[in-house]
Motif scaffolding. Structure first.
Motif, short mmCIF file in Angstrom:
data_model
loop_
_atom_site.label_atom_id
_atom_site.label_comp_id
_atom_site.label_asym_id
_atom_site.label_seq_id
_atom_site.Cartn_x
_atom_site.Cartn_y
_atom_site.Cartn_z
N GLY A 288 11.77 -14.34 3.30
CA GLY A 288 11.94 -13.91 1.92
C GLY A 288 10.70 -14.13 1.08
N PRO A 289 10.16 -15.37 1.04
CA PRO A 289 8.92 -15.57 0.29
C PRO A 289 7.76 -14.72 0.80
CG PRO A 289 9.97 -17.67 0.78
CD PRO A 289 10.73 -16.63 1.54
N LEU A 290 7.70 -14.52 2.12
CA LEU A 290 6.63 -13.68 2.66
C LEU A 290 6.78 -12.24 2.19
CD1 LEU A 290 4.19 -13.37 4.58
CD2 LEU A 290 5.84 -12.82 6.39
N ALA A 291 8.03 -11.75 2.14
CA ALA A 291 8.26 -10.38 1.67
C ALA A 291 7.84 -10.22 0.22
CB ALA A 291 9.73 -10.01 1.85
N VAL A 292 8.13 -11.23 -0.60
CA VAL A 292 7.73 -11.18 -2.01
C VAL A 292 6.21 -11.19 -2.13
CG1 VAL A 292 7.79 -12.39 -4.20
CG2 VAL A 292 9.87 -12.23 -2.81
N LEU A 293 5.56 -12.04 -1.35
CA LEU A 293 4.11 -12.15 -1.40
C LEU A 293 3.43 -10.86 -0.95
CD1 LEU A 293 1.58 -13.91 -1.83
CD2 LEU A 293 1.82 -14.68 0.54
N CYS A 294 3.84 -10.36 0.21
CA CYS A 294 3.22 -9.13 0.73
C CYS A 294 3.61 -7.92 -0.11
CB CYS A 294 3.61 -8.93 2.19
SG CYS A 294 2.89 -10.15 3.32
N GLY A 295 4.83 -7.92 -0.64
CA GLY A 295 5.23 -6.83 -1.52
C GLY A 295 4.39 -6.79 -2.78
N GLY A 296 4.11 -7.96 -3.35
CA GLY A 296 3.23 -8.01 -4.51
C GLY A 296 1.82 -7.56 -4.18
N TRP A 297 1.34 -7.96 -3.00
CA TRP A 297 0.02 -7.52 -2.55
C TRP A 297 -0.03 -6.00 -2.41
CZ3 TRP A 297 -2.18 -9.15 2.94
CH2 TRP A 297 -3.47 -8.63 3.07
N LEU A 298 1.01 -5.44 -1.81
CA LEU A 298 1.06 -3.99 -1.63
C LEU A 298 1.18 -3.26 -2.97
CD1 LEU A 298 1.19 -1.56 0.26
CD2 LEU A 298 3.65 -1.98 0.52
N ALA A 299 1.99 -3.80 -3.88
CA ALA A 299 2.13 -3.19 -5.20
C ALA A 299 0.80 -3.20 -5.94
CB ALA A 299 3.19 -3.92 -6.01
N TRP A 300 0.07 -4.31 -5.85
CA TRP A 300 -1.25 -4.38 -6.48
C TRP A 300 -2.21 -3.38 -5.85
CZ3 TRP A 300 -5.81 -5.83 -3.96
CH2 TRP A 300 -6.94 -5.97 -4.79
N ALA A 301 -2.16 -3.26 -4.53
CA ALA A 301 -3.05 -2.32 -3.84
C ALA A 301 -2.76 -0.88 -4.25
CB ALA A 301 -2.89 -2.47 -2.32
N ALA A 302 -1.48 -0.55 -4.43
CA ALA A 302 -1.11 0.82 -4.79
C ALA A 302 -1.41 1.12 -6.25
CB ALA A 302 0.37 1.05 -4.51
N ALA A 303 -1.37 0.11 -7.11
CA ALA A 303 -1.50 0.35 -8.54
C ALA A 303 -2.91 0.17 -9.07
CB ALA A 303 -0.56 -0.58 -9.31
N ARG A 304 -3.76 -0.53 -8.34
CA ARG A 304 -5.07 -0.87 -8.90
C ARG A 304 -5.93 0.38 -9.06
NH1 ARG A 304 -9.32 -1.61 -4.94
NH2 ARG A 304 -10.35 -3.03 -6.37
N PRO A 305 -6.67 0.49 -10.19
CA PRO A 305 -7.59 1.61 -10.36
C PRO A 305 -8.71 1.53 -9.33
CG PRO A 305 -7.14 0.51 -12.45
CD PRO A 305 -6.61 -0.38 -11.36
N ASP A 306 -8.99 2.67 -8.71
CA ASP A 306 -10.05 2.71 -7.70
C ASP A 306 -10.65 4.10 -7.67
OD1 ASP A 306 -11.75 2.01 -5.65
OD2 ASP A 306 -10.29 2.41 -4.08
N GLY A 307 -11.24 4.50 -8.78
CA GLY A 307 -11.88 5.81 -8.83
C GLY A 307 -10.87 6.92 -8.71
N ALA A 308 -11.23 7.95 -7.93
CA ALA A 308 -10.39 9.14 -7.82
C ALA A 308 -9.10 8.88 -7.09
CB ALA A 308 -11.17 10.25 -7.12
N SER A 309 -9.03 7.79 -6.32
CA SER A 309 -7.81 7.54 -5.56
C SER A 309 -6.80 6.72 -6.32
CB SER A 309 -8.15 6.81 -4.25
OG SER A 309 -8.64 5.52 -4.51
N ALA A 310 -7.09 6.37 -7.57
CA ALA A 310 -6.15 5.56 -8.35
C ALA A 310 -5.04 6.43 -8.90
CB ALA A 310 -6.89 4.88 -9.50
#
Length: 334
Positions: free
Chosen positions: A112-134
């Protein structure tokens, strides 16, 4: 009352004079009018059948400034798009792979804690501005997009067993292909915006684009999933069948279908984000993720069936909408 009828077209000319003066053809004026929210009702008030017919009159009545020049189509930088897609694939695939590995080796209490941690990591990766791919839109839209992607990927990785985890990691990695495909669709739209002579011509040119892109994305996602299952099968015990046969049948039919439904949801959602329709895109992702979670938690459906129902329903709504949006010139001017 002056007794003189007001010319509604002249009113539009004054309100949109700059766009009309700088337009290189009537289609560009039609796109500007659509961006301003004008539709068939406004065209009818100006005694025209549609927005393009109205744009043709505006184009004829307003002098050009500066002189006519080709439509400024952005240069084709497929190398840059490919590099951005590769970075996106790694950025999304790493947290999903870390979660899959942790689920395989850690005790249930730690998952459970691992899912929350990796889910937050994935959400940050998907949401972070990164030029044209953001993802486009406001900060809230980007956060919602990231949360939706994370929720949709974490669920199959944590509840689908080894095969479901592999397919979930494949979908996360295929976000890179989504980014590349979305850039390609925008590039195609820019090109047709300069080549099409009428609104109907532009729509006819764009209509095959999303179906072709969807089919290619399905193939890419399935290929990534099959590659992962081949590796999983190669390092584990096999009943004695061929490697390819065992890899394909390691995942059930509903798991393959659930992966396809998720892939078909992520593509139109990302397309809508790039075309300025962030709200329905984010709403579709979050609704599908929440529905899948609730259906799984209620124990009425197996996780892969819940994923298929939730993602398939959302994709059935977003795909036609994205198809229609791509046929509007205004979607390619943002």
């Amino acid at each position: 009352m002056t007794g003189r009828e007001v010319d509604p077209v002249r009113e539009l000319m004054e309100r949109h004079r700059t766009s009309c003066e700088q337009a290189v053809d009537a289609l560009e004026i039609a796109a500007a009018l659509e961006d301003a929210g004008l539709g068939p009702a406004e065209a009818a008030r100006c005694r025209h059948a549609d927005v393009f017919s109205l744009a043709e009159e505006l184009y004829a009545r307003v002098p050009r400034r500066p002189p006519t020049a080709p439509v400024p189509v952005p240069p084709v930088r497929w190398q840059q798009r490919s590099w951005q897609a590769l970075r996106s694939a790694v950025r999304h695939g790493l947290p999903a792979a870390a979660l899959a590995g942790g689920v395989a080796v850690l005790p249930p209490v730690a998952r459970g804690p691992l899912a929350v941690l990796c889910g937050g990591w994935l959400a940050w990766a998907a949401a972070r501005p990164d030029g044209a791919s953001a993802p486009d839109g406001t900060v809230l839209h980007r956060a919602g997009y990231g949360a939706g992607v994370a929720l949709l990927v974490v669920l199959p990785v944590t509840t689908g067993g080894p095969a479901g985890a592999v397919l979930g990691v494949a979908v996360a990695t295929a976000v890179g292909a989504v980014e590349w495909t979305t850039g390609w669709l925008r590039q195609v739209g820019w090109g047709h915006l300069g080549a099409a002579r009428t609104m109907a011509d532009f729509r006819a040119r764009m209509w095959p684009a999303l179906p072709v892109a969807s089919a290619l994305h399905l193939l890419a996602t399935a290929g990534l999933g099959l590659t992962g299952l081949l590796l999983l099968t190669a390092v584990g015990p096999r009943p004695g069948g061929g490697l390819l046969y065992e890899a394909v049948h390691r995942a059930t039919g509903p798991q393959w279908a659930g992966q396809a439904a998720l892939a078909l949801l992520l593509l139109p959602a990302t397309v809508l984000l790039r075309c300025g329709r962030a709200t329905p895109a984010v709403a579709g992702l979050l609704a599908a993720g929440t529905a899948g979670l609730l259906l799984t938690a209620a124990a009425r459906y197996r996780p892969e069936t819940a994923q298929l129902l939730a993602c398939g329903s959302a994709a059935a709504l977003l795909l036609p909408y994205a198809w229609l949006v791509l046929g509007r010139p205004g979607a390619h001017r943002r």
